[in-house]
Design an enzyme around this catalytic site. Structure first.
Site, PDB file in Angstrom:
ATOM      1  N   LYS A 150      42.832  41.161  23.612  1.00  0.00           N
ATOM      2  CA  LYS A 150      43.533  41.799  24.728  1.00  0.00           C
ATOM      3  C   LYS A 150      45.041  41.631  24.582  1.00  0.00           C
ATOM      4  CE  LYS A 150      39.902  41.098  28.200  1.00  0.00           C
ATOM      5  NZ  LYS A 150      39.463  40.283  29.349  1.00  0.00           N
ATOM      6  N   GLN A 174      39.520  35.761  33.343  1.00  0.00           N
ATOM      7  CA  GLN A 174      38.493  35.886  32.309  1.00  0.00           C
ATOM      8  C   GLN A 174      37.198  35.186  32.722  1.00  0.00           C
ATOM      9  OE1 GLN A 174      38.686  37.682  29.430  1.00  0.00           O
ATOM     10  NE2 GLN A 174      36.551  37.153  29.069  1.00  0.00           N
ATOM     11  N   ASP A 196      40.874  44.355  36.608  1.00  0.00           N
ATOM     12  CA  ASP A 196      39.452  44.339  36.264  1.00  0.00           C
ATOM     13  C   ASP A 196      38.657  45.256  37.182  1.00  0.00           C
ATOM     14  OD1 ASP A 196      38.415  43.087  34.045  1.00  0.00           O
ATOM     15  OD2 ASP A 196      38.369  41.089  34.933  1.00  0.00           O
TER      16      ASP A 196
END
Length: 282
Positions: free
Chosen positions: A50, A94, A117
């Site tokens: 990422k 995460q 997200d």
């Protein structure tokens, strides 16, 4: 029949290139912060990928790494600092998190305007209501793949195999918003094979390697395999028995190289969208 391969890696590269061009034209750099807790190896690889993709596209990206012993209060305090930082446009916590931290508490703590997200209850509600908001990255990536492949969605019979908050449910909402006739199937559904055979578009997202066999696929159907499963020999496999399905389907995504690259590209797309929205559409 040999299915057309839907190359998510190539689609993601084009999307990232387009995002990089848009970012280069802005008077600011969109800020992305990833919060990682602990030492989960898969998370480590994913976070590094990422960061690399974000920086290559011109984003201001960094990872905040907390120890596995971090408390829920410590994580929430870190998120609060990022919420208040005007240079931060996107926050991603995460997953998975250590057992002492409630995942739902961490997700709810993120400012919905920075929730790249797309997991915050407010963004989930907006999606369900058909209102604008930040959408989970993997389902957004699937929609990009279907669009690039020229799949006609209006009126198509679509089946989403899996009902998670991360993929299955938002995927169904996006397909419904595109005027598909949508069915959600899951582990308790009766006769999964028959449900799958009715689908013109099949999205598999259950996390069980090779669950969907070739004789579950309708001839000519579009198959998108979201599953990424590590086999005992170390190989990656999807939820679909690829060789069997490719002999029947009209188009199919591979694993790896299908949906996975799109997830990171759509994270960057969400971050850019959030950055522009926070600045009043600048």
């Amino acid at each position: 029949m040999t299915a057309r391969i839907l190359d998510g890696k190539a689609i993601a590269a084009r999307l990232r290139a387009g995002l990089a061009a848009r970012v280069a034209a802005l008077p600011f750099r969109p800020g992305l912060r990833v919060v990682r807790v602990g030492e989960d190896p898969a998370s480590g690889v994913y976070v590094r990928n990422k960061d690399k993709a974000a920086r290559e596209a011109g984003f201001d990206s960094a990872t905040l790494h907390l120890p596995a012993s971090a408390t829920e209060a410590e994580l929430l305090a870190t998120i609060a600092v990022l919420n208040a930082d005007p240079a931060v446009d996107g926050i991603l916590v995460q997953l998975p998190l250590p057992p002492q931290i409630r995942t739902e508490a961490a997700i709810a703590a993120v400012d919905p305007a920075k929730d790249v997200d797309g997991f915050h209850p407010l963004n989930a509600g907006r999606l369900a209501a058909g209102q604008p908001g930040l959408v989970p990255c993997t389902p957004r990536g699937v929609m990009h793949i279907l669009a690039e492949a020229g799949v006609a969605l209006r009126g198509a019979r679509a089946l989403v195999l899996g009902r998670s908050q991360i993929v299955g449910r938002p995927m169904a909402q996006l397909l419904l918003g595109a005027d598909c006739t949508v069915t959600i199937a899951h582990s308790r559904s009766r006769d999964l094979a028959a449900e799958c055979r009715r689908a013109e578009i099949l999205i598999a997202a259950v996390g069980r390697p090779g669950l969907v066999r070739g004789d579950w696929i309708a001839p000519g159907a579009v198959v998108v395999d979201v599953g990424i499963n590590r086999l005992p020999d170390g190989r990656l496999a999807g939820d679909v028995a690829f060789e069997e399905a490719a002999a029947v389907a009209g188009a199919i995504t591979p694993v790896p190289g299908g949906v996975g690259p799109m997830t990171i590209a759509c994270l960057l797309e969400n971050t850019l969208d959030a950055a522009i929205a926070r600045r009043g559409g600048a």
